[in-house]
Design an enzyme around this catalytic site. Structure first.
Site, mmCIF file in Angstrom:
data_model
loop_
_atom_site.group_PDB
_atom_site.id
_atom_site.type_symbol
_atom_site.label_atom_id
_atom_site.label_comp_id
_atom_site.label_asym_id
_atom_site.label_seq_id
_atom_site.Cartn_x
_atom_site.Cartn_y
_atom_site.Cartn_z
ATOM 1 N N LYS A 104 85.978 43.716 27.529
ATOM 2 C CA LYS A 104 85.361 44.979 27.110
ATOM 3 C C LYS A 104 85.674 45.343 25.666
ATOM 4 O O LYS A 104 84.863 45.971 24.976
ATOM 5 C CB LYS A 104 85.809 46.112 28.039
ATOM 6 N N GLU A 126 81.169 55.449 30.044
ATOM 7 C CA GLU A 126 81.334 55.418 31.485
ATOM 8 C C GLU A 126 82.285 54.283 31.816
ATOM 9 O O GLU A 126 82.443 53.357 31.026
ATOM 10 C CB GLU A 126 79.986 55.199 32.177
ATOM 11 N N SER A 387 87.163 37.094 32.908
ATOM 12 C CA SER A 387 86.811 38.264 32.106
ATOM 13 C C SER A 387 87.912 39.304 31.996
ATOM 14 O O SER A 387 87.877 40.147 31.104
ATOM 15 C CB SER A 387 85.548 38.918 32.673
#
Length: 401
Positions: A104, A126, A387
């Site tokens: 992210k 969000e 990830s």
């Protein structure tokens, strides 16, 4: 609400993941289905991103932040013991080793720099699993911005560690108590909030969803994963390119970034969804959060609730480019159950000393299953994007194991 996009010349998309075509679409998917009040804001983001992405100064500043603050490049790790057991050569692209613990941060640093360039002083975001929220709070603290993060009440309960991290970093965390109280509803609330705050705030969406230009822009910020992995595979593998490239898919940003590095190669692309949130595998055409894509729906066309033990995969749809890649046959989308993901997380921990996020464990679960049933031929080379790391899921796993 309408698909409010100016006409622009179509750019052919042949599976190599270039720019979206006319009206911000990937095939029949995408677009800008936004309230009138957000049309101008999306247009400003589009123009600012195009200008910034063409500016070597902006690209250089982002590359420096990714190196110095996020720890890029991340390594390509051969999973020796697990590979031997499965009969394939498995390599892990280690996004879990970035600062904040997931992919992210790649997207958020890009959008935070863009927000600063646009004169915005606050980031709105969000989050589901909390990792996008943590990355947003981190980038805001680094660049002197404010941050407001919307998070479903259910996700706040199961991701308490990340909620603490966001608040420690100075972000405001707003509980969302409507609907399923998960990622879909957090996204809806964030977009509603942005309507009244476009003058001073940038909506830093966390995946390849939402109105144009977000699906394309987020993929470009995440492309660093695939570009790095492409070079690393060229140096590591005799063939230069893996046979399979695998990543988990919720909205689909880590997969889009990974696939972008290999879409023009012979590698087979596989996106792995949660059994209860399989937008690409089982969704139908619809509109949600400003974009036309594939979503889980009932017989009346109402969006249905998704479920996954992994909060980051608890989304009832998929980004429009993934829907297009599915239609093209360029990428294949499969599903994995909660139990399979938990088993894969434990197996990676005990064979390679790596505790993965439950989202990433879905991708690994498919690799394990496919190697066992012959869907992955013996001796195949497999690149899998890991990830995120599993710290955030420790309490969930502790209750189940």
């Amino acid at each position: 609400m309408r698909d409010a996009l100016p006409r622009r010349e179509p750019v052919p998309l042949d599976g190599t993941m270039g720019e979206p075509g006319a009206r911000g679409r990937f095939g029949e998917y995408g677009g800008r289905y936004a309230p009138e009040s957000l049309v101008e804001a999306c247009r400003e983001v589009d123009e600012a991103f195009r200008e910034a992405w063409a500016d070597p100064g902006f690209r250089g500043a982002l590359a420096r932040l990714l190196a110095v603050n996020a720890g890029r490049p991340t390594p390509l790790t051969p999973a020796h013991r697990l590979s031997e057991a499965l009969g394939v050569q498995l390599y892990l692209k280690r996004e879990d080793l970035t600062h904040t613990g997931s992919h992210k941060i790649n997207n958020v640093l890009g959008q935070a720099l863009l927000a600063t360039r646009m004169g915005r002083r606050r980031l709105i975001a969000e989050t589901g699993a909390g990792q996008h929220g943590v990355a947003t709070a981190t980038a805001a603290a680094l660049l002197g911005l404010e941050a407001t993060v919307f998070m479903g009440e259910r996700d706040i309960e199961r991701q308490a560690l990340n909620v603490f991290r966001m608040r420690m970093l100075g972000a405001e965390v707003v509980p969302v108590t409507t609907g399923s109280r998960t990622l879909k509803d957090a996204t809806s609330e964030a977009m509603r909030h942005w309507v009244g705050a476009t003058g001073d705030s940038h909506y830093c969406i966390g995946s390849v969803v939402g109105p144009d230009p977000y699906p394309w822009m987020v993929r470009e910020f995440q492309r660093v994963i695939g570009d790095e992995a492409r070079g690393q595979c060229a140096a590591e593998l005799r063939t230069g390119v893996p046979d399979y490239v695998v990543a988990c898919v919720g909205g689909g940003s880590n997969a889009a970034g990974t696939f972008a590095g290999f879409a023009d190669t012979p590698a087979r692309l596989v996106g792995v969804e949660a059994e209860g949130g399989a937008g690409a595998a089982r969704g139908r055409l619809g509109v949600l959060h400003g974009s036309r894509s594939l979503f889980l729906q009932d017989e009346d066309g109402q969006i249905t609730q998704a479920h996954s033990i992994a909060a980051g995969l608890d989304y009832p749809g998929v980004g429009p480019e993934h829907a297009h890649l599915r239609d093209l046959g360029r990428a294949r989308y499969v599903t994995v159950t909660d139990d399979e993901a938990i088993g894969a997380a434990v197996r990676l921990a005990r064979t390679e000393g790596i505790v993965p996020a439950l989202e990433s464990a879905h991708a690994l679960a498919w690799v394990i299953r496919a190697a066992g049933d012959g869907d992955l031929p013996a001796g195949s080379t497999v690149l899998m994007t890991l990830s995120g790391r599993g710290d955030k899921d420790a309490s969930t796993l502790k209750e189940l194991l």
